[in-house]
Design a protein around this motif. Sequence first.
Motif, mmCIF file in Angstrom:
data_model
loop_
_atom_site.group_PDB
_atom_site.id
_atom_site.type_symbol
_atom_site.label_atom_id
_atom_site.label_comp_id
_atom_site.label_asym_id
_atom_site.label_seq_id
_atom_site.Cartn_x
_atom_site.Cartn_y
_atom_site.Cartn_z
ATOM 1 N N ALA A 150 2.072 -4.985 3.024
ATOM 2 C CA ALA A 150 1.041 -5.765 3.707
ATOM 3 C C ALA A 150 1.219 -7.257 3.414
ATOM 4 O O ALA A 150 0.708 -8.091 4.147
ATOM 5 N N TYR A 173 0.864 -1.180 0.000
ATOM 6 C CA TYR A 173 0.000 0.000 0.000
ATOM 7 C C TYR A 173 0.897 1.225 0.000
ATOM 8 O O TYR A 173 1.716 1.384 0.906
ATOM 9 N N PRO A 224 -1.880 -12.683 14.117
ATOM 10 C CA PRO A 224 -2.495 -11.567 14.830
ATOM 11 C C PRO A 224 -3.153 -10.565 13.891
ATOM 12 O O PRO A 224 -2.857 -10.527 12.695
ATOM 13 N N SER A 225 -4.024 -9.752 14.454
ATOM 14 C CA SER A 225 -4.716 -8.723 13.691
ATOM 15 C C SER A 225 -3.710 -7.827 12.977
ATOM 16 O O SER A 225 -2.699 -7.448 13.547
ATOM 17 N N GLY A 226 -3.955 -7.558 11.711
ATOM 18 C CA GLY A 226 -3.086 -6.669 10.944
ATOM 19 C C GLY A 226 -1.914 -7.355 10.267
ATOM 20 O O GLY A 226 -1.098 -6.699 9.625
ATOM 21 N N CYS A 227 -1.825 -8.699 10.378
ATOM 22 C CA CYS A 227 -0.653 -9.397 9.830
ATOM 23 C C CYS A 227 -0.775 -9.644 8.332
ATOM 24 O O CYS A 227 0.172 -10.108 7.698
ATOM 25 N N GLY A 228 -1.943 -9.380 7.756
ATOM 26 C CA GLY A 228 -2.083 -9.505 6.313
ATOM 27 C C GLY A 228 -2.968 -10.658 5.857
ATOM 28 O O GLY A 228 -2.996 -10.994 4.673
ATOM 29 N N LYS A 229 -3.745 -11.241 6.776
ATOM 30 C CA LYS A 229 -4.586 -12.386 6.413
ATOM 31 C C LYS A 229 -5.616 -12.005 5.352
ATOM 32 O O LYS A 229 -5.764 -12.694 4.343
ATOM 33 N N SER A 230 -6.335 -10.923 5.604
ATOM 34 C CA SER A 230 -7.372 -10.513 4.646
ATOM 35 C C SER A 230 -6.767 -10.122 3.309
ATOM 36 O O SER A 230 -7.335 -10.405 2.253
ATOM 37 N N THR A 231 -5.603 -9.463 3.370
ATOM 38 C CA THR A 231 -4.935 -9.071 2.128
ATOM 39 C C THR A 231 -4.566 -10.321 1.322
ATOM 40 O O THR A 231 -4.766 -10.356 0.099
ATOM 41 N N LEU A 233 3.468 0.604 2.928
ATOM 42 C CA LEU A 233 3.256 -0.524 3.828
ATOM 43 C C LEU A 233 3.288 -1.834 3.038
ATOM 44 O O LEU A 233 2.480 -2.032 2.124
#
Length: 229
Positions: free
Chosen positions: A24, A13, A43-50, A22
Amino acid sequence: SAYCELRNVTRVYPGNAGQPALHALGPINLELEAGKFYSVVGPSGCGKSTLLEVIAGLAPASDGEVIINGRPIHGEVADGVGVVFQDDASFPWLTVRDNIAFGLRRQGVDETTIARKVDDAIRLMGLNGFDNAYPAQLSGGMRQRVCIARTLMLEPQLILLDEPFGALDQQTRLLMGDELLNLWRETNATVLLITHALDEATMLSDKVCVMSARPGILLDTVETGWPRD
Ligand code: ADP
Ligand code: ADP
């Protein structure tokens, strides 16, 4: 053989107003074997959704290649890929029947076939008697089952689920996990389930992909060792 392969995939990003860009994702290398059930934890923000968005073709990779069923994708949703999201994505203006039939209608499937398939799905997902209800009349778990049914109607070869049970209470979450496992056993589909719950990942999947707190790094892929026939 691999149904889905990521080769040196990154997603960056760009930074705004002097902020650094960033990273991601990645570079990530990953092979999803056909017919296996994978989870991605971290953990939250580690890039799973990306990661899921890039495989789904909903966000383009900045670099590298995503290959699905032997074909590189270029930021478009590949044939045979179905996605289920965390947030309730049912259409509030359509009944349960019409929600589940949505994708088939768009494909121009004839109504007799649609009626038969929707009947099967309603039975399978335990939505009997709610055919003509609207999503607002259902519980959160039932709405999520409608969304899963709508995706499965299209008989995807690769099913991507982004925290599909995240908004549900613990008991419903366990029931839905079991249902997902049963559905997967009836298909030859490859499944990639994103979850922040390690217990869910280890209970359901063949392999758990572990991401690091530093965004975009895939630490390891671990076999759970569940016997499958
Ligand atoms: P997870 O699903 O593991 O919580 P995400 O894939 O949502 O992680 O996010 C990975 C990183 O990318 C996070 O640092 C997040 O803030 C950032 N990010 C996600 N989407 C965007 C975006 N559209 N623009 C900028 N940064 C983003
Ligand atoms: P079991 O019941 O087979 O012992 P658990 O569900 O207790 O397995 O989990 C095994 C390990 O994973 C424990 O160390 C536990 O603390 C950890 N763990 C379980 N669930 C989570 C979770 N949601 N987030 C982080 N760690 C978890």
